[in-house]
Each structure stands twice: as C-alpha cells, then as structure tokens.
Scaffold this active site. Structure first.
Site, mmCIF file in Angstrom:
data_model
loop_
_atom_site.group_PDB
_atom_site.id
_atom_site.type_symbol
_atom_site.label_atom_id
_atom_site.label_comp_id
_atom_site.label_asym_id
_atom_site.label_seq_id
_atom_site.Cartn_x
_atom_site.Cartn_y
_atom_site.Cartn_z
ATOM 1 N N PRO A 70 19.018 69.738 38.073
ATOM 2 C CA PRO A 70 17.897 70.496 37.502
ATOM 3 C C PRO A 70 16.808 70.710 38.554
ATOM 4 O O PRO A 70 16.607 69.856 39.410
ATOM 5 C CB PRO A 70 17.382 69.597 36.381
ATOM 6 C CG PRO A 70 18.451 68.596 36.133
ATOM 7 C CD PRO A 70 19.184 68.436 37.418
ATOM 8 N N CYS A 71 16.170 71.846 38.480
ATOM 9 C CA CYS A 71 15.150 72.203 39.459
ATOM 10 C C CYS A 71 13.794 71.697 38.964
ATOM 11 O O CYS A 71 13.219 72.240 38.044
ATOM 12 C CB CYS A 71 15.151 73.728 39.574
ATOM 13 S SG CYS A 71 14.191 74.339 40.913
#
Ligand SMILES: C[S@@+](CC[C@H](N)C(=O)[O-])C[C@H]1O[C@@H](n2cnc3c(N)ncnc32)[C@H](O)[C@@H]1O
Length: 375
Positions: A70-71
C-alpha cells in the site's frame, strides 16, 4: 524456490509464481474479502489473514519475497532517508523481513506516481532503505498493455538481488541499445560516479539502479518483449446481464456532452462533458484499451459505448482486463469483485519480472562497455 506474498490481495503474484513452478509458502492480507478469495482459490494452507505488523515473526525462510504494498506517506520523508524514515509504515515491514530473512530476490510493485511523490523524496527513501540492505535494486515502469492485456496500467516494479556488478534484469539488450547512447551506457557502468540517493531530483526516471546509497537512472522508451496489443473489444462479454446497461440515461447525458473521438494513452474517449481527456464525465469506446482499473467506485460505473448501447464493464470483463481467470473472485459479490480486481497486480506482468529475475536474464553494463572498447 520458495516465495512469500506480502499484501497478497487476491493473489496476483501467487498466480505468476504458480505458473513458474515457484512454491508460495506464506501469504498474508488484512482484508477479509480478499483473504476469502485467496483461500478459495489457493487453499487454506499458507494464507494468514490479519495485520502484517503482528505476523512478521512467523514468516518462514524463502528465496523470493513479493509484495504489492500500500502507498502510505512517510512522515519525515526526505530528511534522513533510508530505514530511519520508513519507521512505523507498512513499507518498513518489507524492509524488516528482507533484513531478517535475506531472500535471494524481492519483487515489489506500486503505482507509477511513487516516482514523483513528495518531489522524489518518497521513492528516494524507499531506494535508500532497500539499498542499505546490501541488494542491487532496480526499478522499471511497466504497462499492462505490453503483456497482452487491454488496459493502460502503468506500474513501477522494484526488484532486488544479491548479484554483483552493474546489471539490468528489467531491460533487454535491445531496450538499452535503442534508448541509451554509448556514453550513457558508460555512465551507468561506472558505479563509483553514480550520484548519492540524497541528491535526487524531483522525479525519478522510468528506469534505474541503486546500491549502497547511490543511484543511476535513465529514460528507457522501448519494450522489446511486448506482446501484440489487444483491444478492449476483443475481451467483451457478448450478452451481459441487462443490469450493466444504462443506455437511456446515457443518451440524455450525451446531449450535453462534447464529442471527443480521440485516443489518450490508447484509451478511446468518445464524449466528455468538458471535452478534455480527464475532466468531467467521459464515455469510452472499445477500439482502444481500458483506462487503469482501480478500487475507486466511480470507475466501476464508467460508461462504454458497445454497439448502439451504453453500459459499464462487467466483473468478468474486469477479470479479463486484469489477466485473471473469470471465476477467480467467485466468493465475492459482483459488486465487491470490482475493487478486488482493480487493486490487483496483473499476473502476466509480474510473471515476466520474476522469470527474468530468478533466471538472471540480464544485461551486464560493465561487460557492454568492455565490448564497445574492443570494437
Ligand atoms: C495494492 S493491494 C495488493 C494487491 C495484490 N498484489 C493483488 O494482486 O491482489 C495492497 C493490499 O495490502 C493490504 N493491506 C493493507 N494494510 C495491510 C496490513 N496492515 N496488513 C496486511 N495487509 C494489508 C490491503 O488489504 C490490500 O489488499
């Protein structure tokens, strides 16, 4: 060869590893619907549902670590860089596992925007943290359209391995020959003259290498391994349920829309409320490819003109566009399948990456320079 799949979602990396005969010995995701799909497709054996932060100590030894992480923003990105700056993030979990387990290879995947976030500080932090672990790190932006999928989906893949020398696993010799001059190849080969990662600019190029706190990057424009392009029209269902259609409603909207009739990044845009590619409300054609599928709900309701009618894409079409088997997400409702597919990594894309990485299919820059000098 044993692999683990962090942030596994519905198992894009898993499908690629299965096809390559690589055994996945551990997989994890926190999201229940994605986890249910994973267990339904691949069995209960290796998948653990839960927060990865609580599970790090359980991870078994492995040769290949994969993760579509996930960013998340790094709170102090750009100040110190490296492992110090990733503290408290999910990316730090990847760093911890690599440090503890020292896999031979890792393959990570993320959005292309990572290269320019925070004026490059975000990616610099990632590169520095990974290169501190003693790996030769390489990244490249890849597009799903080059892997036989009808979708404009650009993603950055980041690999690491313990091979010495200045080598590219993610570019073919032809990609390099068509994109870099002899002088540029010489500059890549000379590791001692690479800039420090801390001296990065506002945006990283679409390809590069990093090790021991230094990096070198360049623009690589060709992708010589590209499969023939596939149009969206080739993967459509012939007679989907009527609930996917909104023809009447769209005909009304078209009255106030502007005709565009142009291709943007391979995506055919027929109408737009404001006439632009991105702004407002677009109606897409099927002579090109689909825009990037995402987990965003509005994207699942985008309208496509198919024959004389207008409808959204079906969940089966989402599976095909993303390169998954049609029934892959059968445990999820039709509605829930869209974000699950939209979040996933196209298996074909990472299969290409993993195959080259574990087979050490590479271009050796230092050997290339020697060759040039001999000629
Ligand atoms: C970009 S998606 C990866 C998709 C995957 N590559 C696939 O092919 O489906 C990121 C995943 O990270 C998971 N995730 C987010 N936070 C997590 C956490 N704390 N622990 C484990 N997984 C987490 C999300 O549920 C999501 O499925």
């Amino acid at each position: 060869m044993r692999a683990i799949e962090m942030f596994a979602g519905i198992g894009g990396f898993r499908l690629a590893c299965d096809e390559l005969g690589i055994e996945t010995v551990w997989a994890n995701d926190i999201e229940p619907k994605a986890s249910t799909v994973y267990r339904d497709r691949f069995g209960k054996g290796v998948h653990i549902e839960g927060d990865v932060s609580q599970l790090i100590d359980q991870i078994p030894d492995h040769d290949l670590l994969t993760a579509g992480f996930p960013c998340q923003p790094f709170s102090s990105a750009g100040k110190k860089l490296g492992i110090e700056d990733v503290r408290g993030t999910l990316f730090e979990k990847i760093v911890q596992v690599i440090r503890n387990k020292k896999p031979k290879f890792f393959v990570l995947e993320n959005v292309k925007r990572l290269l320019s976030m925070d004026k490059g500080a975000h990616f610099a932090t990632i590169l520095d943290a990974l290169s501190e672990l003693g790996y030769l790190v390489e990244w490249r932006v890849l597009n799903a359209v080059n892997f036989g999928l009808p979708q404009n989906r650009e993603r950055v893949v980041i690999i690491g391995h313990l091979d010495h020398g200045v080598k590219s696993y993610l570019c073919t010799a032809q990609d390099i020959a068509t994109s870099l001059s002899v002088r540029q190849i010489g500059a890549v080969a000379n590791l001692s003259r690479w800039p420090k990662i801390t001296d990065h600019g506002a945006k990283f190029h679409n390809w590069g290498l990093a090790t021991q706190g230094r990096f070198h990057h360049a623009k690589i424009d060709s992708f010589s391994d590209a499969l023939p392009a596939v149009k969206l029209s080739a993967i459509l269902e012939s007679d989907p349920d009527r609930s996917f259609y909104f023809t009447e409603d769209t005909l009304e909207r078209i009255k106030t829309s502007e005709k565009v009739d142009r291709f943007y990044n391979g995506v055919e845009i027929l109408y737009n409320q404001k006439g632009g590619a991105r702004m407002g409300y677009s109606i897409f054609g099927t002579a090109g490819v689909a825009p990037t599928l995402t987990c965003t709900t509005s994207r699942h309701y985008e309208r496509y003109k198919i024959g004389d009618e207008f409808r959204r894409l079906t969940n089966v079409e989402y599976a095909r566009i993303q390169g998954f088997p049609e029934q892959h997400c059968q445990t999820a409702s039709r509605y829930d399948q869209y974000p699950l597919f939209g979040n996933a990594v196209p298996p074909q894309m990472v299969k290409w990456v993993i195959q080259r990485t574990i087979n050490k299919q590479c271009v050796d820059f230092q050997a290339q320079v020697v060759q040039e000098e001999l000629l």
